[in-house]
Scaffold this active site. Structure first.
Site, PDB file in Angstrom:
ATOM      1  N   ASP A  20       0.855  -1.195   0.000  1.00 32.55           N
ATOM      2  CA  ASP A  20       0.000   0.000   0.000  1.00 32.55           C
ATOM      3  C   ASP A  20       0.887   1.239   0.000  1.00 32.55           C
ATOM      4  O   ASP A  20       2.074   1.174   0.337  1.00 32.55           O
ATOM      5  CB  ASP A  20      -0.926   0.013   1.231  1.00 32.55           C
ATOM      6  N   SER A  21       0.283   2.366  -0.358  1.00 37.27           N
ATOM      7  CA  SER A  21       1.025   3.625  -0.334  1.00 37.27           C
ATOM      8  C   SER A  21       1.391   4.029   1.096  1.00 37.27           C
ATOM      9  O   SER A  21       2.259   4.876   1.283  1.00 37.27           O
ATOM     10  CB  SER A  21       0.185   4.719  -0.995  1.00 37.27           C
ATOM     11  N   CYS A  83      -3.769  -0.923  -2.322  1.00 36.22           N
ATOM     12  CA  CYS A  83      -4.064   0.490  -2.605  1.00 36.22           C
ATOM     13  C   CYS A  83      -4.953   0.615  -3.855  1.00 36.22           C
ATOM     14  O   CYS A  83      -4.592   0.114  -4.926  1.00 36.22           O
ATOM     15  CB  CYS A  83      -2.740   1.210  -2.825  1.00 36.22           C
ATOM     16  N   GLU A 168      -5.241  10.181   8.527  1.00 38.70           N
ATOM     17  CA  GLU A 168      -3.817  10.053   8.906  1.00 38.70           C
ATOM     18  C   GLU A 168      -3.502  10.929  10.123  1.00 38.70           C
ATOM     19  O   GLU A 168      -2.645  10.584  10.928  1.00 38.70           O
ATOM     20  CB  GLU A 168      -2.917  10.433   7.726  1.00 38.70           C
ATOM     21  N   CYS A 202     -11.139   3.092  -0.951  1.00 34.61           N
ATOM     22  CA  CYS A 202      -9.820   3.576  -0.541  1.00 34.61           C
ATOM     23  C   CYS A 202      -9.488   2.864   0.761  1.00 34.61           C
ATOM     24  O   CYS A 202     -10.376   2.687   1.612  1.00 34.61           O
ATOM     25  CB  CYS A 202      -9.843   5.087  -0.339  1.00 34.61           C
ATOM     26  N   HIS A 204      -8.102   3.666   3.399  1.00 30.76           N
ATOM     27  CA  HIS A 204      -8.281   4.384   4.659  1.00 30.76           C
ATOM     28  C   HIS A 204      -9.745   4.452   5.105  1.00 30.76           C
ATOM     29  O   HIS A 204     -10.028   4.618   6.286  1.00 30.76           O
ATOM     30  CB  HIS A 204      -7.793   5.834   4.532  1.00 30.76           C
TER      31      HIS A 204
HETATM   32  N1  DGL Z   1      -4.039   3.822  -0.278  1.00 29.54           N
HETATM   33  C1  DGL Z   1      -4.671   4.817  -1.080  1.00 29.54           C
HETATM   34  C2  DGL Z   1      -5.896   4.249  -1.798  1.00 29.54           C
HETATM   35  O1  DGL Z   1      -6.415   3.232  -1.433  1.00 29.54           O
HETATM   36  C3  DGL Z   1      -5.065   6.033  -0.283  1.00 29.54           C
HETATM   37  C4  DGL Z   1      -3.899   6.835   0.242  1.00 29.54           C
HETATM   38  C5  DGL Z   1      -3.143   7.565  -0.828  1.00 29.54           C
HETATM   39  O2  DGL Z   1      -3.648   8.554  -1.397  1.00 29.54           O
HETATM   40  O3  DGL Z   1      -2.022   7.145  -1.087  1.00 29.54           O
HETATM   41  O4  DGL Z   1      -6.380   4.818  -2.740  1.00 29.54           O
END
Ligand code: DGL
Length: 283
Positions: A20-21, A83, A168, A202, A204
Site C-alpha cells: 500500500d502507499s 491500494c 492520517e 480507498c 483508509h
Molecule cells: N491507499 C490509497 C488508496 O487506497 C489512499 C492513500 C493515498 O492517497 O495514497 O487509494
C-alpha cells in the site's frame, strides 16, 4: 529436428506480499490474516511517498513497480496491491507488460475487480456510488471495470480529497472531520439520490464506516473492501493450487515502511488493531 522449449523454473516458495502507499493497506491485511492465518505475509507501506491519490499515472506506476520489485526481492511470489489508487493506475500495465519480463510465474492482484463484483451482487436498482481518492476517480477504473461486468449500471464517483489526510492525522472524528464526511456524502447523493450501494474504495475509508453508517439513509448499503478482498484471495488460492504451493505457511508477519519505523509502529495500530514492529526499507 528436435524443438527445445526453455521454461523458467517455478519460484522458491515465499510469503504473500501486501503493498500500500502507506498505512491504509493494513485494514486489508488484517482481514486477509483473519481469513488465511496460515500463510506468511510481508507488508510494505510506502509512507515516505504517500499520498498516491494526488499523483500522476507515471508517478504512481513507477512507485508501485519499484515497491513490487522490493517485495519480489524479499521472496514474494504473490502480491496484493491493497491500494486502490495503485490498482487503478498501475496494476493493468504491470500484469500485462512488466510481470512477463520480471518473472512470468509471479502474480500481482488488485482490489478493484473483487469490489466491483461485490457492488454488482448488492445493488438492487443499478445505481452505484464510489467514494475514492482523486486519482482513482480520474482514472475511471471503477466505471470501466463495473461496466465490463454489467452494462446497465449507473456509476457515480465522489473524490474525497480530504478524507485520507484527516484519517492520517486522526482527526476524522473531530468536528471538522465529521463536517467533511457529511459534505462528500451529500455531494455523492446530489449526483443521484437513488444510489443504493456505495463502495468505500480507498484503504483508509473503513475507519469512517461507523460515522457513515450514522448518516447514510437506511436503504443504502455501504461496501468496505477488506473482507471482500480477503475472501476473494481465498477463492483465488483455491482456484490456483500452483500458487498455493508458491506461498509459505509458517504464520509469520513482517512489516516494512519506506519512512520512519517508530511513527509507523505508533500509527499502524489505528489501522491494524495490533502492535506492529516494522523495519525500514530504503528506496
Ligand atoms: N491507499 C490509497 C488508496 O487506497 C489512499 C492513500 C493515498 O492517497 O495514497 O487509494
Amino acid at each position: 529436428m528436435s524443438l527445445i522449449i526453455s521454461q523458467k523454473p517455478l519460484n522458491t516458495p515465499g510469503a504473500i506480499g501486501v503493498f500500500d502507499s502507506g498505512f491504509g493497506g493494513l485494514t486489508i491485511l488484517k482481514s486477509i490474516v483473519e481469513e488465511l492465518p496460515q500463510y506468511d505475509y510481508v507488508y510494505l507501506g510506502d509512507n515516505a511517498r504517500v499520498p498516491y491519490g494526488t499523483r500522476s499515472y507515471e508517478t504512481v506506476y513507477n512507485y508501485t513497480l519499484e515497491c513490487l520489485q522490493h517485495l519480489f526481492d524479499k521472496g514474494c511470489n504473490l502480491v496484493i496491491i491493497a491500494c486502490n489508487t495503485a490498482s487503478a493506475k498501475a496494476l493493468r500495465t504491470i500484469q500485462q507488460n512488466d510481470l512477463l519480463k520480471i518473472n512470468p510465474h509471479k502474480r500481482v492482484l488488485g482490489v478493484i475487480r473483487p469490489t466491483a463484483e461485490a457492488l454488482i451482487s448488492k445493488t438492487k436498482n443499478n445505481n452505484i456510488g464510489i467514494f475514492a481518492t482523486n486519482g482513482t476517480v480520474t482514472s475511471n477504473t471503477f466505471p470501466i471495470e463495473l461496466h465490463k461486468l454489467k452494462h446497465s449500471l449507473n456509476v457515480y464517483q465522489q473524490p474525497c480529497t480530504l478524507w485520507v489526510p484527516l484519517i492520517e492525522a486522526n482527526e476524522h472524528n473531530s468536528k471538522g472531520g465529521t463536517y467533511f464526511v457529511q459534505k462528500y456524502y451529500n455531494e455523492l447523493l446530489a449526483q443521484n439520490p437513488n444510489i443504493d450501494t456505495i463502495a468505500l474504495a480507498c484503504t483508509h475509508y473503513p475507519l469512517l464506516l461507523q460515522q457513515l453508517q450514522k448518516i447514510v439513509a437506511p436503504n443504502i448499503k455501504i461496501i468496505a473492501q477488506s473482507d471482500i478482498v480477503a475472501k476473494s484471495l481465498n477463492k483465488y488460492l483455491q482456484r490456483h493450487p500452483e500458487m498455493q504451493l508458491q506461498c509459505t505457511t509458517s504464520g509469520t508477519r513482517q512489516f516494512f515502511t519506506t519512512d520512519d519505523t517508530a511513527s509507523f509502529n505508533e500509527k499502524a495500530t489505528l489501522f491494524y488493531n495490533n502492535e506492529i514492529q516494522s523495519q525500514h526499507l530504503a528506496l
